[in-house]
Enzyme design. Structure first.
Site, PDB file in Angstrom:
ATOM      1  N   ASP A 185     -40.715 -31.358  55.475  1.00  0.00           N
ATOM      2  CA  ASP A 185     -41.711 -30.299  55.588  1.00  0.00           C
ATOM      3  C   ASP A 185     -43.028 -30.827  55.027  1.00  0.00           C
ATOM      4  OD1 ASP A 185     -42.791 -27.718  55.917  1.00  0.00           O
ATOM      5  OD2 ASP A 185     -42.364 -27.243  53.830  1.00  0.00           O
ATOM      6  N   ASP A 464     -47.949 -25.739  60.162  1.00  0.00           N
ATOM      7  CA  ASP A 464     -49.406 -25.763  60.042  1.00  0.00           C
ATOM      8  C   ASP A 464     -50.076 -26.204  61.346  1.00  0.00           C
ATOM      9  OD1 ASP A 464     -49.287 -24.875  57.519  1.00  0.00           O
ATOM     10  OD2 ASP A 464     -49.912 -26.719  56.548  1.00  0.00           O
ATOM     11  N   ASP A 606     -38.907 -27.317  50.797  1.00  0.00           N
ATOM     12  CA  ASP A 606     -38.978 -26.554  49.553  1.00  0.00           C
ATOM     13  C   ASP A 606     -38.911 -25.050  49.745  1.00  0.00           C
ATOM     14  OD1 ASP A 606     -41.566 -26.409  50.761  1.00  0.00           O
ATOM     15  OD2 ASP A 606     -42.371 -25.732  48.843  1.00  0.00           O
TER      16      ASP A 606
END
Length: 916
Positions: A185, A464, A606
């Site tokens: 990630d 993103d 995370d």
């Protein structure tokens, strides 16, 4: 839920995800709540939708099973051969029923086939020690105790959160040394998830904060409007939107918690000055935006009884009644609030990703903001767009009724809410955009470079914007300046002349030709450091294009799309997947995991949106970040920072794999050495199932005599220093693709076991060609024969392990020489006392009597030396190879026999623990 209060009309409240308290939740900003238990037990959504985690099995376990089948075939073949030869031998005259051993009437009446089957089973029992059944227990103990090395590693301790690494499963320790693909990630993993408000754009004008000016300063704007500001009204509207459109809570004064912001209940690690307020939020972005507004004079004071209070530039307190919160979710990629001013106006403020906001605002407002959003994304900032809408009384009445009904719906609640959200969030006015910086994790670039040097492919899967993620990839050195980027996004598919599907296939074929067909063949293990003459490719794809690729039109060939995509990705130095939904991340991992060669995959993240890919990969790593502990709870291993992944793979993973590989090979080898003389002995005893060794030796061989040396070796061995492994990432490739448990090293160990087994048996038989081996002329019997063979066996397999040991400690010395001393002591003790509970004592005084013969001493010493001669020659003649030969004076033996600093197991001294 109906709420009844005295002297009041009953109120109806909906219960949704925002009301759900999970196990372990902590109450904050309130002393008590009214709770209701819903859908308990097997009626919970979790229980109804639970499909069970896929069982993760390491490549080592699969190799063990394959080797076990080979040895099972050897066992059966030995039993078949001995059974067949027994009846061939007995078919000769006088052999089946000699004069000194007449058959009883019962034996004569027994069916021949029953006798053959009984003899077959007897041989199976006699030779069954070749199967290392207890090895599975030993390996599990090694994995369990070995996992403590990760937990105890001080380099994994993070002083900021006061935590170290966490091991949730010990079954995959060795898999850490076999990783071929890493899926990571971006936010919170490659970056710190520590957001800082950098700048904003209001009505097309860029604003950046400077301390020496009173609030805003303009740095640039549209080309035709340089050095201009937006109107004061627009500025204040934008700042009010930042102060109101969020779910941030202000920590109460006098709270016992330490000062600092909190995200998901995790204390912020960066203490704030006393004059700053402390916030609690579900995302660091929200705290950054609220703090950004504070810089410019608008302070969020908190939420009290559905009333949001803010302090404006004139230090006046403004109150807004919070009517509704339209929650954020990964599909909508935006959130909104509906508030009411004191004057009675109803306002909607919305913030979200540009791809989600731009289609819902007036088209003429988009171009003024798009320039700044794209530039900020290119610079690596996280961008959000802010929009506004004033609702009339009729519009709000319709929206309020729809929202209440949807929230109270018992069926299709999410779909109904989504429809209302989409209906309300239309026709908005675009106010501006924000830019928030998320800095790279410490040593993120060095970690990514080391992983690529180890031959590991790194894929970045993020939600993103492409520009922001691309900038992060350059900062992490996943993309270099000379890297040619192959982009497969909605933007590249936009072609008015052709359909999207046709353009997608055209681009896939073009990229496949450039990256795969026209690319020169790359030798295995060669990385960018040594192949700079070749063009490097980086591949970029977004979520929308991936959906089209994974679900092409019915008339298209889905396999063709996926195969082209996979081959392009596998020939790229790095892959960036942006605008990914959580499910798409898991689809990417599953596709690579099931591709040709079944590569070992690792996912690291995370947040809760990374759980799906963490569960899908062979190895899941959770980062103890600021987005809660969902990823940590669902992972196999958890580390505080991304930089710890380097040591976890290159050192711990390497060491775990090499040690367990040596452990497995050694188990099969020492059992083959043990049983082969027993098999050969049947050719000289009329195939009568006569054991060569005493029953005590059969039992103690795997429990005491050979268990402790390999145990200590597995715990303490280091074939190469950890510093060398970390400095030379290319060493990781030497053990790639299960190199030490392939058939070639397995064949080496098997041949070595056969050679030494033949040496033991026929060497002692040569000694017995002169049976008068004692001074008094007495001859040795069959138990003396077996004891000499067993003595040579124990000393040889133990000294073989001593030759493989590269890292000696006092424990190694103690267990190796102690085991040999214990064998001698036990043999004297077992044969030197008359045990009353034994009906027959085969070894009474045999061992002591054997050692009284000089010839026996000489044969034992010579056979040990001759058996170890091949290993001694390998040690002497082997030369260091490779570019790092100076640093690797103690390399892996060519047979793949050395091991490392991990842990095998310490509690394997139970019965039948070492390869019964």
């Amino acid at each position: 839920m109906h709420i009844y209060k005295a002297d009041q009309e009953p109120a109806v409240r909906s219960l949704g995800p925002e009301n759900l308290l999970l196990k372990g939740a902590t109450l904050k900003n309130t002393k008590k709540i009214n709770g209701v238990a819903v859908y308990t037990g097997m009626e919970t959504k979790m229980a109804l939708n639970y499909q069970g985690k896929s069982q993760k099995r390491s490549a080592v376990e699969k190799s063990i099973n394959a080797f076990l089948l080979v040895y099972l075939c050897i066992l059966i073949s030995k039993a078949v051969v001995c059974t067949t030869l027994k009846y061939v031998w007995q078919s000769k005259d006088g052999q089946d029923e000699p004069w000194y051993n007449q058959k009883t009437q019962k034996e004569k009446d027994t069916n021949m086939y029953v006798k053959m089957f009984t003899d077959f089973l007897s041989f199976m029992v006699l030779f069954n020690f070749i199967i290392p059944v207890s090895m599975y227990v030993t390996v599990e103990m090694q994995k369990f105790l070995g996992s403590f090395f990760i937990t105890w590693d001080k380099d994994f301790f993070d002083p900021e959160i006061q935590e170290g690494a966490l091991v949730n499963t010990s079954d995959l320790n060795e898999e850490l040394g076999q990783v071929e693909y890493v899926f990571t990630d971006k936010t919170g993993t490659l970056t710190q998830n520590n957001m800082e408000f950098i700048e904003c754009c209001i009505d097309g004008f860029q604003y950046r904060h400077r301390d020496e000016l009173d609030g805003f300063t303009v740095t640039d704007g549209p080309v035709s409007k340089l050095q201009q500001k937006a109107g004061l009204e627009k500025e204040e509207l934008f700042l009010r939107a930042l102060c109101l459109c969020h779910t941030v809570q202000v920590k109460e004064d006098g709270a016992e918690e330490t000062p600092g912001d909190q995200v998901d209940g995790v204390d912020g690690m960066f203490p704030q000055p006393e004059e700053e307020r402390c916030f609690i939020a579900s995302s660091p972005d929200e705290i950054a935006l609220v703090k950004g507004a504070m810089r410019y004079g608008f302070t969020f004071l908190g939420l009290e009884s559905k009333n949001m209070k803010i302090k404006n530039r004139q230090n006046d307190i403004e109150e807004y009644k919070l009517l509704h919160v339209l929650n954020f979710d990964p599909v909508r990629r935006r959130m909104s609030v509906i508030v009411q001013t004191k004057s009675g106006e109803t306002l909607l403020f919305c913030k979200g990703a540009d791809s989600s906001i731009f289609p819902r605002v007036k088209p003429e407002e988009v171009e003024r903001i798009r320039l700044h959003v794209e530039r900020n994304a290119t610079e690596g900032y996280r961008t959000l767009c802010v929009a506004f809408k004033q609702l009339s009384a009729e519009e709000y009445a319709v929206a309020d009724t729809g929202l209440r009904e949807a929230r109270l719906a018992l069926q299709d609640r999410e779909d109904k809410l989504m429809a209302i959200y989409n209906q309300v969030e239309t026709g908005m006015s675009l106010i501006g955009a924000t830019a928030v910086e998320d800095r790279l994790q410490e040593e993120a670039a060095e970690t990514m470079e080391a992983l690529q040097g180890a031959g590991i492919k790194v894929w970045v899967l993020t939600g993103d914007k492409m520009e922001t993620a691309k900038s992060t990839c350059y900062a992490c050195r996943l993309f270099q300046r000379g890297t040619e980027l192959l982009e497969l996004t909605v933007r590249t598919l936009e072609d008015g002349r052709t359909k999207r599907e046709d353009k997608l296939l055209e681009l896939l074929r073009d990229y496949h030709r450039r990256a795969v067909q026209d690319a020169p063949p790359v030798k295995a293990g060669v990385t960018r450091s040594w192949s700079t003459a070749n063009q490097e490719y980086g591949f970029i794809i977004d979520g929308a294009t991936l959906s089209l690729l994974m679900n092409p039109p019915r008339d298209a060939d889905a396999c063709l799309y996926r195969n082209l995509f996979l081959q392009i990705c596998q020939n790229s130095t790095a892959v960036l997947c942006c605008r990914m939904a959580p499910l798409q991340k898991a689809q990417i991992v599953k596709m690579v995991k099931n591709s040709k060669g079944s590569p070992i995959t690792l996912s690291i993240g995370d947040g809760a949106n990374d759980v799906s890919m963490i569960l899908e990969a062979h190895v899941g790593i959770g980062v103890k970040g600021k987005e809660g502990r969902q990823a940590v709870r669902n992972s196999d291993y958890a580390i505080p920072k991304l930089k710890h992944l380097k040591k976890l793979l290159l050192a711990h993973g390497h060491l775990y794999y090499v040690r367990i590989a040596h452990l497995v090979q050694y188990f099969f080898y020492k059992n083959l050495c043990f049983i082969l003389p027993q098999f050969l002995y049947q050719f000289f005893c009329g195939y009568s199932q006569q054991p060569l060794y005493d029953a005590a030796y059969l039992t103690m061989y795997n429990i005491c005599f050979t268990s402790m040396p390999i145990l200590a070796y597995s715990l303490l061995e280091q074939h190469m220093a950890i510093e060398v492994l970390l400095d030379n990432a290319t060493l990781y490739r030497q053990i790639a693709k299960n190199a030490m448990l392939r058939w070639r090293p397995f064949l080496y160990w098997t041949v070595l076991g056969i050679f030494q087994g033949l040496m033991f048996f026929f060497g002692v038989r040569f000694l017995f060609s002169n049976p008068a081996l004692q001074d008094n002329g007495q001859v040795f019997g069959n138990w003396s024969y077996g004891t000499i063979v067993f003595t040579v066996l124990v000393f040889t397999v133990t000294l073989k392990l001593a030759l493989d040991t590269r890292h000696w400690t006092w424990i190694n010395h103690f267990v190796i020489w102690g085991s040999l001393a214990f064998y001698v002591f036990f043999s004297f003790f077992w044969g030197g006392i008359i045990w009353p509970f034994l009906k027959q004592q085969r070894l009474y005084f045999v061992f002591a009597n054997m050692l009284s013969s000089v010839s026996a001493w000489l044969v034992i010493i010579i056979l040990i030396l001759l058996s170890l001669l091949p290993e001694l020659l390998l040690v002497v003649l082997r030369k260091p190879r490779g570019p790092h030969s100076r640093q690797m004076k103690r390399r892996l033996p060519s047979s793949g026999t050395s091991t490392i600093f991990m842990l095998s197991q310490t509690a394997s001294t139970h019965s039948f623990s070492w390869s019964d």
